[in-house]
Scaffold this motif. Structure first.
Motif, PDB file in Angstrom:
ATOM      1  N   CYS A 178       0.868  -1.172   0.079  1.00 55.99           N
ATOM      2  CA  CYS A 178       0.011   0.064  -0.040  1.00 55.99           C
ATOM      3  C   CYS A 178       0.773   1.098  -0.055  1.00 55.99           C
ATOM      4  CB  CYS A 178      -0.854  -0.134   1.275  1.00 55.99           C
ATOM      5  SG  CYS A 178      -2.202  -1.296   1.144  1.00 55.99           S
ATOM      6  N   LYS A 179       1.867   1.177   0.779  1.00 54.38           N
ATOM      7  CA  LYS A 179       2.759   2.226   0.921  1.00 54.38           C
ATOM      8  C   LYS A 179       3.627   2.562  -0.478  1.00 54.38           C
ATOM      9  CE  LYS A 179       6.712   4.477   3.397  1.00 54.38           C
ATOM     10  NZ  LYS A 179       7.672   4.203   4.661  1.00 54.38           N
ATOM     11  N   THR A 180       4.060   1.557  -0.990  1.00 49.88           N
ATOM     12  CA  THR A 180       4.595   1.682  -2.282  1.00 49.88           C
ATOM     13  C   THR A 180       3.795   2.317  -3.476  1.00 49.88           C
ATOM     14  OG1 THR A 180       5.800  -0.356  -1.914  1.00 49.88           O
ATOM     15  CG2 THR A 180       5.690   0.412  -4.176  1.00 49.88           C
ATOM     16  N   ILE A 181       2.433   1.794  -3.347  1.00 47.92           N
ATOM     17  CA  ILE A 181       1.423   2.257  -4.322  1.00 47.92           C
ATOM     18  C   ILE A 181       1.262   3.773  -4.130  1.00 47.92           C
ATOM     19  CG2 ILE A 181      -0.954   2.367  -5.113  1.00 47.92           C
ATOM     20  CD1 ILE A 181      -0.829  -0.798  -4.654  1.00 47.92           C
ATOM     21  N   ILE A 182       0.949   4.276  -2.949  1.00 48.86           N
ATOM     22  CA  ILE A 182       0.598   5.666  -2.573  1.00 48.86           C
ATOM     23  C   ILE A 182       1.870   6.500  -2.746  1.00 48.86           C
ATOM     24  CG2 ILE A 182      -0.280   7.061  -0.657  1.00 48.86           C
ATOM     25  CD1 ILE A 182      -2.273   5.312  -1.822  1.00 48.86           C
ATOM     26  N   ASN A 183       2.861   6.136  -2.385  1.00 48.01           N
ATOM     27  CA  ASN A 183       4.278   7.024  -2.748  1.00 48.01           C
ATOM     28  C   ASN A 183       4.288   7.122  -4.106  1.00 48.01           C
ATOM     29  OD1 ASN A 183       4.771   7.101  -0.131  1.00 48.01           O
ATOM     30  ND2 ASN A 183       6.538   5.516  -0.156  1.00 48.01           N
ATOM     31  N   ALA A 184       4.228   5.976  -5.087  1.00 47.22           N
ATOM     32  CA  ALA A 184       4.112   6.301  -6.542  1.00 47.22           C
ATOM     33  C   ALA A 184       3.120   7.143  -7.120  1.00 47.22           C
ATOM     34  CB  ALA A 184       4.100   4.797  -7.209  1.00 47.22           C
ATOM     35  N   HIS A 185       2.225   7.471  -6.329  1.00 45.96           N
ATOM     36  CA  HIS A 185       1.232   8.709  -6.674  1.00 45.96           C
ATOM     37  C   HIS A 185       1.646   9.962  -6.028  1.00 45.96           C
ATOM     38  CE1 HIS A 185      -1.275   5.036  -7.900  1.00 45.96           C
ATOM     39  NE2 HIS A 185      -2.151   5.959  -8.389  1.00 45.96           N
ATOM     40  N   HIS A 186       2.483   9.778  -5.391  1.00 39.54           N
ATOM     41  CA  HIS A 186       3.137  11.215  -4.640  1.00 39.54           C
ATOM     42  C   HIS A 186       2.226  11.300  -3.735  1.00 39.54           C
ATOM     43  CE1 HIS A 186       5.863  11.413  -8.099  1.00 39.54           C
ATOM     44  NE2 HIS A 186       4.672  11.468  -8.979  1.00 39.54           N
ATOM     45  N   GLY A 187       1.813  10.520  -2.943  1.00 39.91           N
ATOM     46  CA  GLY A 187       0.744  10.925  -1.795  1.00 39.91           C
ATOM     47  C   GLY A 187       1.543  10.185  -0.603  1.00 39.91           C
ATOM     48  N   GLN A 188       0.690  10.325   0.446  1.00 40.18           N
ATOM     49  CA  GLN A 188       1.114   9.746   1.886  1.00 40.18           C
ATOM     50  C   GLN A 188       0.243   8.939   2.410  1.00 40.18           C
ATOM     51  OE1 GLN A 188       1.544  13.695   3.856  1.00 40.18           O
ATOM     52  NE2 GLN A 188       3.542  14.055   2.996  1.00 40.18           N
ATOM     53  N   ILE A 189       0.692   8.032   3.411  1.00 46.99           N
ATOM     54  CA  ILE A 189      -0.154   6.979   4.053  1.00 46.99           C
ATOM     55  C   ILE A 189       0.362   6.857   5.428  1.00 46.99           C
ATOM     56  CG2 ILE A 189       1.258   5.193   3.299  1.00 46.99           C
ATOM     57  CD1 ILE A 189      -1.354   3.149   3.242  1.00 46.99           C
ATOM     58  N   SER A 190      -0.679   6.755   6.245  1.00 48.38           N
ATOM     59  CA  SER A 190      -0.120   6.836   7.630  1.00 48.38           C
ATOM     60  C   SER A 190      -1.301   5.940   8.510  1.00 48.38           C
ATOM     61  CB  SER A 190      -0.016   8.179   8.200  1.00 48.38           C
ATOM     62  OG  SER A 190      -1.269   8.989   8.386  1.00 48.38           O
ATOM     63  N   ALA A 191      -1.021   5.707   9.759  1.00 51.15           N
ATOM     64  CA  ALA A 191      -1.888   4.889  10.791  1.00 51.15           C
ATOM     65  C   ALA A 191      -1.711   5.576  12.069  1.00 51.15           C
ATOM     66  CB  ALA A 191      -1.595   3.471  10.752  1.00 51.15           C
ATOM     67  N   LYS A 192      -2.862   5.472  12.840  1.00 52.85           N
ATOM     68  CA  LYS A 192      -2.817   5.889  14.273  1.00 52.85           C
ATOM     69  C   LYS A 192      -4.007   5.047  14.828  1.00 52.85           C
ATOM     70  CE  LYS A 192      -5.938   9.741  13.313  1.00 52.85           C
ATOM     71  NZ  LYS A 192      -6.472  11.298  13.142  1.00 52.85           N
ATOM     72  N   ASN A 193      -3.970   5.460  16.150  1.00 53.52           N
ATOM     73  CA  ASN A 193      -5.120   4.868  16.901  1.00 53.52           C
ATOM     74  C   ASN A 193      -5.971   5.862  17.436  1.00 53.52           C
ATOM     75  OD1 ASN A 193      -4.268   1.983  17.405  1.00 53.52           O
ATOM     76  ND2 ASN A 193      -2.705   2.689  18.792  1.00 53.52           N
ATOM     77  N   HIS A 194      -7.146   5.900  17.618  1.00 52.55           N
ATOM     78  CA  HIS A 194      -8.073   6.476  18.196  1.00 52.55           C
ATOM     79  C   HIS A 194      -8.974   5.863  19.398  1.00 52.55           C
ATOM     80  CE1 HIS A 194     -11.588   4.343  16.611  1.00 52.55           C
ATOM     81  NE2 HIS A 194     -10.886   4.036  15.599  1.00 52.55           N
ATOM     82  N   PRO A 195      -9.643   6.501  20.252  1.00 53.29           N
ATOM     83  CA  PRO A 195     -10.109   6.116  21.329  1.00 53.29           C
ATOM     84  C   PRO A 195     -10.932   4.627  21.061  1.00 53.29           C
ATOM     85  CG  PRO A 195     -10.645   8.210  21.400  1.00 53.29           C
ATOM     86  CD  PRO A 195     -10.129   8.079  20.005  1.00 53.29           C
ATOM     87  N   ASP A 196     -11.404   4.293  19.920  1.00 52.37           N
ATOM     88  CA  ASP A 196     -12.208   3.123  19.626  1.00 52.37           C
ATOM     89  C   ASP A 196     -11.598   2.153  19.101  1.00 52.37           C
ATOM     90  OD1 ASP A 196     -14.250   4.057  21.729  1.00 52.37           O
ATOM     91  OD2 ASP A 196     -14.770   5.391  20.029  1.00 52.37           O
ATOM     92  N   GLY A 197     -10.308   2.395  18.361  1.00 58.79           N
ATOM     93  CA  GLY A 197      -9.828   1.347  17.441  1.00 58.79           C
ATOM     94  C   GLY A 197      -8.595   1.886  16.751  1.00 58.79           C
ATOM     95  N   ALA A 198      -8.502   1.594  15.324  1.00 56.23           N
ATOM     96  CA  ALA A 198      -7.288   2.210  14.500  1.00 56.23           C
ATOM     97  C   ALA A 198      -7.952   2.741  13.395  1.00 56.23           C
ATOM     98  CB  ALA A 198      -6.648   1.012  14.091  1.00 56.23           C
ATOM     99  N   GLU A 199      -6.791   3.712  12.860  1.00 56.11           N
ATOM    100  CA  GLU A 199      -7.553   4.491  11.582  1.00 56.11           C
ATOM    101  C   GLU A 199      -6.340   4.602  10.526  1.00 56.11           C
ATOM    102  OE1 GLU A 199      -9.518   8.657   9.912  1.00 56.11           O
ATOM    103  OE2 GLU A 199      -9.061   8.509  12.147  1.00 56.11           O
ATOM    104  N   PHE A 200      -6.276   4.057   9.367  1.00 51.44           N
ATOM    105  CA  PHE A 200      -5.633   4.309   8.121  1.00 51.44           C
ATOM    106  C   PHE A 200      -6.002   5.420   7.379  1.00 51.44           C
ATOM    107  CE2 PHE A 200      -4.651   0.182   9.778  1.00 51.44           C
ATOM    108  CZ  PHE A 200      -3.405  -0.063   9.822  1.00 51.44           C
TER     109      PHE A 200
END
Length: 213
Positions: A178-200
């Motif tokens: 996923c990171k390889t694909i997004i980087n190739a589109h000149h974008g960014q990808i990240s992940a974090k936790n929120h109070p009730d789970g995870a978010e990408f």
């Protein structure tokens, strides 16, 4: 493949001595491993679409709504019974992308959310635009991501040091792609936790003539 061959061999050689529940378990194991192998091959084929020398892809303007809809159709076909609440902007948005690759990213993230959250609450998929980017959010409502994994989540390592041989192993490899694909589109990808789970979250740059009529 080793698991599929071993399980099918056990069925063929010992099936007559098994009850129906044991046979069903073996067939289910074969089906799950075959699905995992299909997912992995699709991911690897996706990467071959990226130019290794320039780390870029050929993009065309694609309607955001159609790309999200196509990804959800494929996701539901592969993951019957899963629930996703989707929300996208009302206006027609055209994004420069390789639609097949972005669909694969969405499917990977949705599958991760369903299989690793351990929750029955529907996964949330939303898109918004801001500061020249379209931001895609895939949020689950489960156990979240171990804090010590957040910095290396997209590096291609399995989710645990002694990851079991279940059908959804290899989450780290999927996220690396996923990171390889997004980087190739000149974008960014990240992940974090929120109070009730995870978010990408991944972001793609808006091009000219982004908003259609």
């Amino acid at each position: 493949l080793t698991s599929i061959i071993g399980t099918s061999t056990s069925y063929l050689e010992q099936g007559e001595h098994m009850d129906e529940s044991q046979k069903t378990h073996l067939v289910k194991t074969i089906a799950e491993d075959a699905q995992w192998l299909l997912n992995m091959v699709e991911n690897l084929l996706s990467v071959t679409r990226i130019n290794n020398q320039t780390a870029s892809v050929n993009t065309t303007l694609e309607p955001l709504e159609e790309v999200v809809s196509a990804a959800l159709r494929r996701f539901y076909k592969r993951t019957p019974g899963a629930k996703v609440q989707a929300r996208i902007p009302d206006e027609l948005i055209m994004l420069p992308m390789d639609a097949t690759l972005i669909e694969q990213v969405l499917i990977n993230l949705l599958e991760n959310a369903v299989y690793h959250s351990g929750s029955q609450t529907p996964t949330s998929l939303s898109v918004d635009t801001d500061n020249g980017f379209a931001h895609f959010h895939v949020r689950d409502y489960g156990s979240g991501i171990s804090p010590d994994r957040l910095d290396t989540l997209f590096d291609g390592y399995p989710s645990t040091p002694n990851h079991s041989s279940d059908s959804h192993k290899g989450m780290g490899i999927g996220l690396s792609i996923c990171k390889t694909i997004i980087n190739a589109h000149h974008g960014q990808i990240s992940a974090k936790n929120h109070p009730d789970g995870a978010e990408f979250i991944f972001s793609l740059p808006l091009g000219e003539n982004t908003y259609g009529s």
